[in-house]
Design a protein around this motif. Sequence first.
Motif, PDB file in Angstrom:
ATOM      1  N   ASN A  69      -1.147  -7.250  17.656  1.00 42.12           N
ATOM      2  CA  ASN A  69      -2.414  -6.567  17.430  1.00 42.12           C
ATOM      3  C   ASN A  69      -2.476  -6.019  16.004  1.00 42.12           C
ATOM      4  O   ASN A  69      -1.480  -5.509  15.490  1.00 42.12           O
ATOM      5  N   THR A  70      -3.656  -6.138  15.394  1.00 44.73           N
ATOM      6  CA  THR A  70      -3.871  -5.541  14.082  1.00 44.73           C
ATOM      7  C   THR A  70      -5.023  -4.551  14.154  1.00 44.73           C
ATOM      8  O   THR A  70      -5.839  -4.588  15.080  1.00 44.73           O
ATOM      9  N   TYR A  71      -5.090  -3.682  13.141  1.00 42.98           N
ATOM     10  CA  TYR A  71      -5.920  -2.485  13.212  1.00 42.98           C
ATOM     11  C   TYR A  71      -7.384  -2.709  12.837  1.00 42.98           C
ATOM     12  O   TYR A  71      -8.268  -2.002  13.323  1.00 42.98           O
ATOM     13  N   GLY A  72      -7.678  -3.659  11.975  1.00 46.18           N
ATOM     14  CA  GLY A  72      -9.060  -3.827  11.515  1.00 46.18           C
ATOM     15  C   GLY A  72      -9.453  -2.765  10.513  1.00 46.18           C
ATOM     16  O   GLY A  72      -8.664  -2.343   9.676  1.00 46.18           O
ATOM     17  N   HIS A  73     -10.719  -2.322  10.560  1.00 40.94           N
ATOM     18  CA  HIS A  73     -11.247  -1.286   9.680  1.00 40.94           C
ATOM     19  C   HIS A  73     -11.136  -1.677   8.206  1.00 40.94           C
ATOM     20  O   HIS A  73     -10.587  -0.917   7.386  1.00 40.94           O
ATOM     21  N   SER A  74     -11.663  -2.865   7.862  1.00 41.68           N
ATOM     22  CA  SER A  74     -11.776  -3.210   6.446  1.00 41.68           C
ATOM     23  C   SER A  74     -12.486  -2.069   5.721  1.00 41.68           C
ATOM     24  O   SER A  74     -13.537  -1.611   6.171  1.00 41.68           O
ATOM     25  N   GLY A  84      -1.609   1.537  11.535  1.00 43.89           N
ATOM     26  CA  GLY A  84      -2.972   1.584  10.996  1.00 43.89           C
ATOM     27  C   GLY A  84      -3.732   2.798  11.469  1.00 43.89           C
ATOM     28  O   GLY A  84      -4.401   3.485  10.680  1.00 43.89           O
ATOM     29  N   ALA A  85      -3.648   3.080  12.767  1.00 46.91           N
ATOM     30  CA  ALA A  85      -4.347   4.241  13.312  1.00 46.91           C
ATOM     31  C   ALA A  85      -3.864   5.532  12.671  1.00 46.91           C
ATOM     32  O   ALA A  85      -4.625   6.489  12.496  1.00 46.91           O
ATOM     33  N   ALA A  86      -2.596   5.583  12.306  1.00 50.48           N
ATOM     34  CA  ALA A  86      -2.029   6.800  11.729  1.00 50.48           C
ATOM     35  C   ALA A  86      -2.232   6.910  10.221  1.00 50.48           C
ATOM     36  O   ALA A  86      -2.453   8.010   9.700  1.00 50.48           O
ATOM     37  N   HIS A  87      -2.172   5.771   9.494  1.00 53.34           N
ATOM     38  CA  HIS A  87      -2.006   5.853   8.048  1.00 53.34           C
ATOM     39  C   HIS A  87      -3.015   5.080   7.199  1.00 53.34           C
ATOM     40  O   HIS A  87      -3.104   5.342   5.994  1.00 53.34           O
ATOM     41  N   TRP A  88      -3.724   4.119   7.749  1.00 53.22           N
ATOM     42  CA  TRP A  88      -4.547   3.192   6.960  1.00 53.22           C
ATOM     43  C   TRP A  88      -5.574   3.913   6.094  1.00 53.22           C
ATOM     44  O   TRP A  88      -5.597   3.754   4.868  1.00 53.22           O
ATOM     45  N   HIS A  89      -6.409   4.733   6.695  1.00 54.29           N
ATOM     46  CA  HIS A  89      -7.478   5.379   5.938  1.00 54.29           C
ATOM     47  C   HIS A  89      -6.917   6.313   4.871  1.00 54.29           C
ATOM     48  O   HIS A  89      -7.380   6.315   3.720  1.00 54.29           O
ATOM     49  N   LEU A 140       0.811  -1.213   0.000  1.00 52.25           N
ATOM     50  CA  LEU A 140       0.000   0.000   0.000  1.00 52.25           C
ATOM     51  C   LEU A 140       0.845   1.263   0.000  1.00 52.25           C
ATOM     52  O   LEU A 140       0.422   2.309  -0.506  1.00 52.25           O
ATOM     53  N   ARG A 141       2.036   1.197   0.565  1.00 49.48           N
ATOM     54  CA  ARG A 141       2.877   2.387   0.697  1.00 49.48           C
ATOM     55  C   ARG A 141       3.681   2.695  -0.577  1.00 49.48           C
ATOM     56  O   ARG A 141       4.442   3.665  -0.605  1.00 49.48           O
ATOM     57  N   PHE A 142       3.531   1.899  -1.601  1.00 50.36           N
ATOM     58  CA  PHE A 142       4.324   2.055  -2.817  1.00 50.36           C
ATOM     59  C   PHE A 142       3.395   2.400  -3.982  1.00 50.36           C
ATOM     60  O   PHE A 142       2.925   1.536  -4.721  1.00 50.36           O
ATOM     61  N   ALA A 186      -2.913  -7.257   7.124  1.00 52.25           N
ATOM     62  CA  ALA A 186      -2.849  -7.483   8.573  1.00 52.25           C
ATOM     63  C   ALA A 186      -2.088  -6.290   9.121  1.00 52.25           C
ATOM     64  O   ALA A 186      -0.962  -6.410   9.592  1.00 52.25           O
ATOM     65  N   PHE A 187      -2.676  -5.105   9.011  1.00 54.92           N
ATOM     66  CA  PHE A 187      -1.991  -3.840   9.279  1.00 54.92           C
ATOM     67  C   PHE A 187      -1.762  -3.676  10.775  1.00 54.92           C
ATOM     68  O   PHE A 187      -2.670  -3.874  11.587  1.00 54.92           O
ATOM     69  N   ASN A 188      -0.554  -3.289  11.113  1.00 53.77           N
ATOM     70  CA  ASN A 188      -0.208  -3.037  12.506  1.00 53.77           C
ATOM     71  C   ASN A 188      -1.147  -1.999  13.124  1.00 53.77           C
ATOM     72  O   ASN A 188      -1.529  -1.027  12.474  1.00 53.77           O
ATOM     73  N   HIS A 189      -1.487  -2.173  14.403  1.00 54.90           N
ATOM     74  CA  HIS A 189      -2.461  -1.284  15.036  1.00 54.90           C
ATOM     75  C   HIS A 189      -1.938   0.139  15.210  1.00 54.90           C
ATOM     76  O   HIS A 189      -2.732   1.089  15.204  1.00 54.90           O
TER      77      HIS A 189
END
Length: 276
Positions: A223-228, A186-191, A158-160, A180-183
Amino acid sequence: MRVGLVQLTVSDDPAANLTQTLQHLRAAAAGGAGFVLTPECTNMLSSDRAHQGSHLRHEAEDETLATLRAEAQALGVWLLIGSLGLLTQDADGRFANRSFLIAPSGEIAARYDKIHMFDVDVSETEVYRESAGYRPGSAAVLAETPFAKIGLSVCYDLRFAQLFRRLAQAGAQILTVPAAFNHITGAAHWHVLLRARAIETGCFVLAPAQTGFHPETHGKGRNTYGHSLVVAPWGEVLADGGTETGVTFADLDLTQVAKARGRVPSLRHDREFTGP
């Protein structure tokens, strides 16, 4: 078309993980999804290489893959198995992190090996070296289906942004980002990253995720972040799976792809430049 994103909390036990995956896959099909997606590491999450080596299988022998192929056929759905950890023939013994697109016939329509390895120091206590256990892939994959052209990726990919741009310029209308994004990250960058990839490419982005705490027989767990997430080509979040396991549904109108690209045709505006 309706899609169903399966959100899981897997352990390091492939048999137990398969049971919950089947439950959610059937729920997704019952909810009308014609395309169902599971997250990265659908068969297991483990940081113990010895445990992985004794529980993972080669592709031809993997029970999770065989069972999910048969279930996709029984349900008559397209299925993205976000990724499976698999044994390889590599001399160094490293595994593959491989995504599979399964047709309603049960046949494997496409395979993709994760290209970018998660080798990061998230914090003093969160250190990951994915490349120590997994060997990276080297080929981008665009799959053609009767409903859309699909560009495959996995998690840290995703980062590339260049990978997703290449897929979109090759014709992708949907981009899949099982994770399986790190929590913490994920909180900082996923969305924002998922929305950016959709906006940059004018594609729908479908990102089924692992969530919560993942126990390990040998190890501290993680722990993973969720938020599919389901993101539209203009950048709107159409659905967010939160942090609970289950299925997140969304209805896609693929005409939005051409509409978004018509409004901002940046995929046709690349220019050569010099420096640095």
